[in-house]
Scaffold this active site. Structure first.
Site, mmCIF file in Angstrom:
data_model
loop_
_atom_site.group_PDB
_atom_site.id
_atom_site.type_symbol
_atom_site.label_atom_id
_atom_site.label_comp_id
_atom_site.label_asym_id
_atom_site.label_seq_id
_atom_site.Cartn_x
_atom_site.Cartn_y
_atom_site.Cartn_z
ATOM 1 N N TYR A 1 41.020 19.300 -57.350
ATOM 2 C CA TYR A 1 40.888 20.765 -57.257
ATOM 3 C C TYR A 1 40.763 21.331 -58.660
ATOM 4 O O TYR A 1 41.481 20.914 -59.566
ATOM 5 C CB TYR A 1 42.119 21.384 -56.579
ATOM 6 C CG TYR A 1 41.832 21.814 -55.161
ATOM 7 C CD1 TYR A 1 40.794 22.707 -54.901
ATOM 8 C CD2 TYR A 1 42.578 21.336 -54.095
ATOM 9 C CE1 TYR A 1 40.510 23.107 -53.604
ATOM 10 C CE2 TYR A 1 42.296 21.739 -52.798
ATOM 11 C CZ TYR A 1 41.260 22.623 -52.557
ATOM 12 O OH TYR A 1 40.982 23.013 -51.286
ATOM 13 N N GLU B 1 39.742 25.102 -59.446
ATOM 14 C CA GLU B 1 39.303 26.500 -59.463
ATOM 15 C C GLU B 1 39.198 27.005 -60.906
ATOM 16 O O GLU B 1 40.092 26.761 -61.718
ATOM 17 C CB GLU B 1 40.297 27.401 -58.710
ATOM 18 C CG GLU B 1 40.029 27.484 -57.231
ATOM 19 C CD GLU B 1 40.814 26.477 -56.437
ATOM 20 O OE1 GLU B 1 41.134 25.406 -57.004
ATOM 21 O OE2 GLU B 1 41.106 26.742 -55.272
ATOM 22 N N ASP C 1 13.774 32.010 -56.712
ATOM 23 C CA ASP C 1 14.456 30.946 -55.976
ATOM 24 C C ASP C 1 13.500 29.756 -55.977
ATOM 25 O O ASP C 1 12.517 29.725 -55.235
ATOM 26 C CB ASP C 1 14.751 31.419 -54.551
ATOM 27 C CG ASP C 1 15.445 30.344 -53.731
ATOM 28 O OD1 ASP C 1 15.455 29.165 -54.143
ATOM 29 O OD2 ASP C 1 15.983 30.683 -52.653
ATOM 30 N N THR D 1 18.396 24.891 -55.302
ATOM 31 C CA THR D 1 19.196 23.791 -54.776
ATOM 32 C C THR D 1 18.908 22.587 -55.666
ATOM 33 O O THR D 1 17.972 22.604 -56.473
ATOM 34 C CB THR D 1 18.829 23.450 -53.322
ATOM 35 O OG1 THR D 1 17.415 23.318 -53.220
ATOM 36 C CG2 THR D 1 19.320 24.519 -52.367
ATOM 37 N N LYS E 1 16.279 18.853 -53.455
ATOM 38 C CA LYS E 1 14.906 18.779 -52.929
ATOM 39 C C LYS E 1 14.054 18.006 -53.945
ATOM 40 O O LYS E 1 14.330 16.843 -54.196
ATOM 41 C CB LYS E 1 14.399 20.183 -52.623
ATOM 42 C CG LYS E 1 15.249 20.887 -51.547
ATOM 43 C CD LYS E 1 14.680 22.224 -51.146
ATOM 44 C CE LYS E 1 15.441 22.839 -49.997
ATOM 45 N NZ LYS E 1 16.524 23.745 -50.428
ATOM 46 N N ARG F 1 23.181 17.197 -52.562
ATOM 47 C CA ARG F 1 23.137 18.559 -52.033
ATOM 48 C C ARG F 1 23.990 19.424 -52.954
ATOM 49 O O ARG F 1 25.073 19.030 -53.386
ATOM 50 C CB ARG F 1 23.687 18.603 -50.616
ATOM 51 C CG ARG F 1 23.008 17.633 -49.683
ATOM 52 C CD ARG F 1 23.267 17.956 -48.247
ATOM 53 N NE ARG F 1 22.377 19.009 -47.819
ATOM 54 C CZ ARG F 1 21.111 18.802 -47.444
ATOM 55 N NH1 ARG F 1 20.596 17.582 -47.437
ATOM 56 N NH2 ARG F 1 20.347 19.812 -47.082
#
Ligand code: DSN
Length: 444
Positions: A53, A55, A198, A224, A227, A233
């Protein structure tokens, strides 16, 4: 591909991964938003970073034990800055839609106006489509393409000056041509809007110099990472020099929107894998890969058209092609997708501009070359694949697709049965398999 531990602890999931590996090996993956990531990327993704974790951002965390996470995230950021030539990068968005959501959250208030390419013209849900948060919370104005399939830049300018959006999107999921980023830049400046590109679909092409970069003309770039960029991902939001000149607070607005605005802990295993993919994209051979994607797309377009298949805009300048099946009748996308699947080719049914049918029964097929290019296929293979696709579509799209709902279900079931039992498709499947064996995938 997967190790002994999984085989011993969970035979069911192990078996499914084996089956999916074989499905990918033995078929042609032609969904243009998909690719085959490297073993190195998948190793980083499956690493112990998944347990952490963290944050916050590098050296500003809410949890301890982040010295190595900090280094991995900093590497990802620095590599992205170098690859795309941008000033600021946030690598934490979980995927493309959350990345775009963070741009809204950073810049707009509910009810503000946003402009984007209509979904039916190839745009993305998050660019203002009415069923998406972007079309519900914000006042969205959508622009279209012309009957020839190209963007209507005159309409974009007219709408921007009329509606004065706070944010304009340029980018799409089903547009086979280069984006005129420079013209969009001028329009956004004239309208006083933020301009976000985008580039999720074309990021690998931009990184490899096979598509013009939006960076000099826009304020923000989202993408992203899975691709054409060929990573895990994930997603990134980047701020350009032009963006900082317009709004020096832009980097911190984006960072605050991602965390704590929208997300909690970043997916550190994903970040590490993004860093690996960006490292791969910085290698000289990635430029060759990106160029070959486009060459393959053009060769495939040529072969399809020579074999009597109509393409939206009559060709392709990037990684994707949009087949217009209306010469076979309305709503034939489903039959095309099913037939191609039977032949071992995975694509997706898709609407075409001015589709006479519906998004669930569209009249087009969207396909592309990133994954085949990763396997090492080139123009010669594209020529043959174009023929196989054309032959398959001619066989499957001839079946009746009734407009009346009452007759539709039975007709679809009948068509699927015919496709399932078509011996010619079995022969084509054999050819596809031979081709796949010649270009092995995961065994490399
Ligand atoms: N689902 C992606 C695509 O296939 O293009 C877009 O979000």
């Amino acid at each position: 591909m997967v190790g002994k531990a999984l085989k011993q602890s969970d035979k069911l999931i192990f078996g499914l991964i084996q089956k999916e590996t074989k499905r990918q090996e033995d078929g042609l993956e032609m969904i243009p938003s998909e690719n085959h990531s490297s073993r190195a990327v998948r190793e980083a993704l499956g690493s112990v970073f998944t347990d952490k974790y963290s944050e916050g951002y590098p050296r500003k965390r809410y949890y301890g034990g982040n010295e190595f996470v900090d280094e991995a995230e900093t590497l990802a950021i620095e590599r992205a800055k170098k690859l795309f030539g941008v000033e600021h990068v946030n690598v934490q968005p979980y995927s493309g839609s959350p990345a775009n959501q963070s741009v809204y959250f950073a810049l707009l208030n509910p009810g503000d106006t946003v402009m984007g390419q209509s979904l039916t013209a190839g745009g993305h849900l998050t660019h203002g489509w009415k069923v998406n948060f972007s079309g519900k919370i914000y006042n969205s104005v959508l622009y279209n393409v012309k009957p020839d399939g190209y963007l209507d830049i005159g309409e974009v300018r007219k709408l921007a000056l009329e509606h004065r959006p706070k944010l304009i999107w340029v980018g799409a999921t089903a547009y086979p041509r280069e984006f005129p980023f420079e013209e969009f830049g001028k329009i956004a400046d004239e309208a006083g809007a933020y301009l976000a590109a985008d580039i999720s679909h074309i990021a690998g092409l931009v990184a490899g110099g096979a598509h013009k970069s939006p960076v000099p003309f826009v304020h923000i770039v989202t993408t992203t990472t899975h691709k054409t960029l060929r990573g895990p991902r994930g997603a990134m939001v980047m701020v350009t020099r032009k963006g900082i000149e317009k709004d020096p607070e832009l980097p911190s607005k984006i960072d605050k929107a991602v965390f704590p605005g929208l997300q909690g802990g970043p997916h550190d295993h994903q970040t590490a894998a993004i860093a690996v993919a960006l490292g791969e994209a910085l290698q000289p051979q990635f430029k060759k890969y990106a160029r070959q994607i486009v060459e393959n797309s053009k060769a495939l377009a040529g072969s399809l058209m020579q074999n009597g298949i109509k393409l939206v805009s009559n060709g392709s300048e990037n990684h994707l092609l949009l087949i217009d099946l209306t010469s076979f009748g309305k709503g034939k996308g489903l039959y095309g997708q099913c037939g191609l699947e039977k032949a071992g080719i995975t694509v997706n049914k898709n609407t075409i501009p001015f589709d006479p049918s519906s998004p669930f029964y569209p009249s087009g097929i969207r396909l592309g070359t990133p994954a085949l290019t990763t396997r090492g296929m080139r123009e010669k293979e594209m020529k043959r694949i174009g023929k196989i696709i054309a032959e398959t579509l001619k066989r499957c799209c001839a079946y009746e697709f009734p407009e009346e709902k009452e007759r539709r279900e039975a007709a679809i079931a009948q068509a699927k049965e015919k496709i399932e039992n078509d011996r010619e498709l079995v022969k084509l499947r054999g050819e596809v398999l031979k081709l796949c064996r010649k270009f092995p995938l995961h065994s490399k």
